[in-house]
Write a protein that holds these residues in place. Structure first.
Motif, PDB file in Angstrom:
ATOM      1  N   SER A 468     -38.132 -22.137  34.088  1.00 30.97           N
ATOM      2  CA  SER A 468     -39.047 -23.438  34.923  1.00 30.97           C
ATOM      3  C   SER A 468     -39.178 -24.308  35.009  1.00 30.97           C
ATOM      4  O   SER A 468     -39.297 -25.311  35.849  1.00 30.97           O
ATOM      5  N   MET A 469     -37.787 -24.903  33.582  1.00 29.38           N
ATOM      6  CA  MET A 469     -37.175 -25.907  34.373  1.00 29.38           C
ATOM      7  C   MET A 469     -36.342 -26.617  35.707  1.00 29.38           C
ATOM      8  O   MET A 469     -36.320 -27.103  36.446  1.00 29.38           O
ATOM      9  N   LEU A 470     -35.665 -25.015  35.880  1.00 29.53           N
ATOM     10  CA  LEU A 470     -34.852 -24.916  36.999  1.00 29.53           C
ATOM     11  C   LEU A 470     -35.995 -24.794  38.289  1.00 29.53           C
ATOM     12  O   LEU A 470     -35.450 -24.985  39.233  1.00 29.53           O
ATOM     13  N   MET A 471     -36.800 -23.474  38.033  1.00 27.99           N
ATOM     14  CA  MET A 471     -37.870 -23.459  39.658  1.00 27.99           C
ATOM     15  C   MET A 471     -38.920 -24.875  39.749  1.00 27.99           C
ATOM     16  O   MET A 471     -38.947 -25.308  40.715  1.00 27.99           O
ATOM     17  N   LYS A 472     -38.744 -25.968  39.035  1.00 27.82           N
ATOM     18  CA  LYS A 472     -39.400 -26.733  39.067  1.00 27.82           C
ATOM     19  C   LYS A 472     -38.189 -28.236  39.593  1.00 27.82           C
ATOM     20  O   LYS A 472     -38.396 -29.146  40.283  1.00 27.82           O
ATOM     21  N   ALA A 473     -37.014 -27.310  38.899  1.00 29.17           N
ATOM     22  CA  ALA A 473     -36.097 -28.997  39.351  1.00 29.17           C
ATOM     23  C   ALA A 473     -35.868 -28.205  40.928  1.00 29.17           C
ATOM     24  O   ALA A 473     -34.782 -28.397  42.387  1.00 29.17           O
ATOM     25  N   GLY A 474     -36.678 -27.122  41.635  1.00 28.98           N
ATOM     26  CA  GLY A 474     -36.233 -27.101  43.698  1.00 28.98           C
ATOM     27  C   GLY A 474     -35.584 -25.212  43.015  1.00 28.98           C
ATOM     28  O   GLY A 474     -34.886 -24.895  44.211  1.00 28.98           O
ATOM     29  N   PHE A 475     -34.718 -24.421  42.686  1.00 35.39           N
ATOM     30  CA  PHE A 475     -33.293 -23.586  42.271  1.00 35.39           C
ATOM     31  C   PHE A 475     -34.487 -22.142  42.358  1.00 35.39           C
ATOM     32  O   PHE A 475     -35.933 -22.335  41.724  1.00 35.39           O
ATOM     33  N   HIS A 476     -33.918 -21.401  43.253  1.00 33.93           N
ATOM     34  CA  HIS A 476     -34.519 -19.921  43.073  1.00 33.93           C
ATOM     35  C   HIS A 476     -33.691 -19.758  42.091  1.00 33.93           C
ATOM     36  O   HIS A 476     -32.841 -19.671  41.859  1.00 33.93           O
ATOM     37  N   ILE A 477     -35.062 -18.672  41.205  1.00 33.45           N
ATOM     38  CA  ILE A 477     -34.031 -18.030  40.256  1.00 33.45           C
ATOM     39  C   ILE A 477     -34.168 -16.522  39.989  1.00 33.45           C
ATOM     40  O   ILE A 477     -35.576 -15.473  40.198  1.00 33.45           O
ATOM     41  N   VAL A 478     -32.798 -15.898  39.936  1.00 32.84           N
ATOM     42  CA  VAL A 478     -33.302 -14.313  39.254  1.00 32.84           C
ATOM     43  C   VAL A 478     -32.530 -13.804  37.802  1.00 32.84           C
ATOM     44  O   VAL A 478     -31.983 -14.203  37.176  1.00 32.84           O
ATOM     45  N   ASP A 479     -33.768 -13.674  36.955  1.00 33.44           N
ATOM     46  CA  ASP A 479     -33.503 -13.659  35.738  1.00 33.44           C
ATOM     47  C   ASP A 479     -33.627 -12.276  34.928  1.00 33.44           C
ATOM     48  O   ASP A 479     -33.701 -11.168  36.018  1.00 33.44           O
ATOM     49  N   ALA A 480     -32.453 -11.793  34.336  1.00 28.35           N
ATOM     50  CA  ALA A 480     -32.425 -10.473  33.394  1.00 28.35           C
ATOM     51  C   ALA A 480     -32.495 -10.701  32.242  1.00 28.35           C
ATOM     52  O   ALA A 480     -31.725 -11.998  31.191  1.00 28.35           O
ATOM     53  N   VAL A 481     -33.033 -10.324  31.228  1.00 25.76           N
ATOM     54  CA  VAL A 481     -32.918  -9.900  29.308  1.00 25.76           C
ATOM     55  C   VAL A 481     -31.156  -9.369  29.257  1.00 25.76           C
ATOM     56  O   VAL A 481     -30.939  -9.071  27.749  1.00 25.76           O
ATOM     57  N   SER A 482     -30.499  -8.759  29.892  1.00 28.44           N
ATOM     58  CA  SER A 482     -29.509  -8.592  29.547  1.00 28.44           C
ATOM     59  C   SER A 482     -27.987  -8.296  30.828  1.00 28.44           C
ATOM     60  O   SER A 482     -28.447  -7.988  31.817  1.00 28.44           O
TER      61      SER A 482
END
Length: 571
Positions: A468-482
């Protein structure tokens, strides 16, 4: 001829030629035999006396050698013999010498019994074992206890004894040996300390990992919540929660420092300048009754150490000195270059390698430290201050930091005179002091060109907050849990500008091994490692590069964005 003249004298009463005074031949023969026998006896006696003298000389040499061997054998072991009925006690001379006394001084200190030299904590066991042995001499006697030296300190000894009994089985004499085992006790104490440090390090590391992850979730969500509220009172409540989280993280770092597991960032430091900078503002925290004096060596060798930990350690010593001088006094800070050689290490028992060191000494003219407390001051949570005045972690953290940095710390104190702490930093071979700079400039990109960050964390709550922090800062996020899931997503879409990954995760690929695999496809991929515990990244073959960035959890949004901008600016 002389024998015949003697025979003439015996026969006729005059000396003369046998021709003038005939002597029966038998008399001459008898006299000859007598004289010959006397001569033989004299020669035999002389020879026997000579042999006896040689034998005595051999016995003397053997006795002398035996005495020399006895002295060698008793150099660290001392013989004692106690006549129980007469209460007469013999102690071999080395006992007095080992304690620093002369024979007369030892007698005066003992005042008739060795019990007067015993450490108070050892008396009960000493008397109990002795009483049990004398009551039943078949029960062996062996005991370890401390005797007071002339200087007032105590040394450890091992006593092994046996009794001589009379016809009724009653002990009438008690004798044996006492050996100085102080070195063995010291080695055992050091081994126990090492094992304790390893256990605490393992425990602290596990706690740090989980606790810092929890704090990361708390801080991340509080920062997001702070952006959503406008009420100043509510914002202040949120800010209080964030500051409390930071204090929790500081406590964890302190524990890691004590366990010598903290993350250090060594840099080449000019120690004199660091002292002057610290003195300029710490002076305001000291009473006007405390005089500050510095004696800083010109041409001091540079050191390589963690700047923050060095400043914290020095500040802690200054504040301790202040507390030791409530009515004022003198605080002295000194620096010097020293060379530690093998002889010095052996003589002083220092736990540092021979070489060049920079010595930082902080002295006060305060109350001093009790002798029994000197060995405990580096223990965690040990403090003589009032409740609420100190945590007891300052000196333990300082010792942990110095050990982790390859140096050591020593303390010298005398009651009502003062205390000196000496810090030995390994001298740095590099002559130039490198000032650390941080690039916080944002990367120059087009407005529509949003950087893509592959973010990996097995803690979903922390992952959600950071995303959430990074998306608000304008970055595109691809996340993973491992790491395994992150690798699969990278294969599907390798257009990733930055890898932001936790280090320890479930699955085959950990943070460090994940970065190595991704860099096979994208060699220049910037990487930021997130960790709740510094030692997680110190594994063999971890693939860390000098340009890689590590963030210790918990960290705030500002630190996260600064690290990302720094990593992307290196493209």
């Amino acid at each position: 001829m002389a024998i015949l003249q003697v025979a003439v004298f015996l026969q006729h009463g005059n000396f003369g030629s046998p021709k003038e005074y005939p002597v029966p031949i038998i008399v001459g023969i008898v006299l000859g035999l007598i004289v010959a026998s006397v001569d033989h006896v004299v020669r035999a006696t002389h020879k026997r006396l000579h042999l006896e003298l040689e034998e005595k000389e051999k016995l003397y040499d053997i006795l002398k050698l035996s005495e020399e061997r006895f002295l060698l054998a008793t150099k660290r072991s001392f013989v004692w013999d106690w006549d129980i009925d007469s209460d007469a006690l013999y102690m071999s001379p080395g006992f007095a010498e080992s304690l620093g006394y002369s024979s007369d001084e030892l007698k005066q200190a003992m005042n008739g019994t060795t019990t007067n030299l015993l450490h108070p904590d050892d008396k009960e066991q000493y008397h109990r074992k002795l009483k049990a042995h004398l009551a039943d001499p078949s029960v062996g006697y062996i005991n370890e206890h401390r005797f007071r030296t002339k200087s007032g300190r105590y040394k450890w000894f091992l006593a092994i004894g046996q009794s001589v009994v009379d016809e009724t089985g009653r002990a009438i004499r008690f004798n044996g040996t006492t050996s100085d085992i102080s070195e063995r006790i010291d080695l055992e104490a050091k081994l126990n300390q090492t094992q304790k440090m390893e256990a605490i390090g393992t425990l602290t590391g596990g706690i740090a990992h989980d606790f810092n992850n929890l704090l990361a979730i708390i801080m991340g969500n509080l920062e997001l919540l702070k952006d959503e509220v406008n009420n100043p009172e509510h914002k202040q409540l949120i800010q209080n929660g964030m500051e409390a989280s930071q204090r929790g993280a500081e406590l964890t770092r302190n524990m890691l420092s004590f366990a010598r597991k903290s993350r250090l960032e060594p840099a080449v430091i000019e120690l004199n300048q660091l002292i002057l900078n610290l003195k300029s503002w710490t002076g305001r925290t000291l009473s006007a009754a405390i005089e500050i004096e510095t004696s800083l060596l010109a041409g001091l060798w540079p050191i390589e150490a963690d700047r923050s930990s060095t400043e914290s350690g020095l500040l802690n010593l200054i504040l301790n000195a202040r507390d030791a001088m409530p009515n004022g006094g003198k605080l002295t800070i000194e620096t010097s270059n020293v060379r530690v050689d093998d002889d010095y290490v052996e003589l002083r028992g220092e736990e540092i390698a021979p070489g060049r060191y920079v010595l930082l000494a902080v002295s006060d003219t305060g109350q001093g430290i009790e002798t029994e407390n000197l060995e405990a001051i580096f223990e965690p949570f040990f403090t003589t201050k009032a409740v609420g005045s100190g945590s007891g972690l300052g000196l333990s953290m300082l010792e942990g930091f110095m050990r982790q940095s390859g140096g050591t710390v020593r303390v010298y104190s005398e009651l009502d005179v003062g205390t000196t702490f000496k810090l030995y930093f390994p001298a740095c071979e590099r002559a130039e002091v490198v000032e650390k700079t941080t690039n916080t400039t944002s990367p120059k990109r087009n407005v529509d060109d949003r950087p893509t960050i592959l973010m990996v964390d097995d803690n979903i709550q922390a992952l959600t907050a950071y995303r959430s922090m990074l998306m608000k800062a304008g970055f595109h996020i691809v996340d993973a849990v491992s790491g395994d899931e992150a690798y699969a997503k990278f294969v599907e879409n390798p257009a990733v500008d930055l890898l932001l990954t936790d280090i320890v995760m479930p699955g085959e690929l950990q943070g460090t091994t994940l970065s190595k695999e991704l860099r096979k496809t994208k060699p220049d991929l910037p990487v930021i490692y997130m960790s709740g515990y510094a030692a997680e990244a110190t594994v063999h073959g971890n693939g860390l590069r000098a340009t890689d960035i590590r963030l210790m959890k918990p960290f705030g949004r500002t630190d996260l964005l600064r690290a990302i901008n720094k990593a992307l600016s290196r493209d």
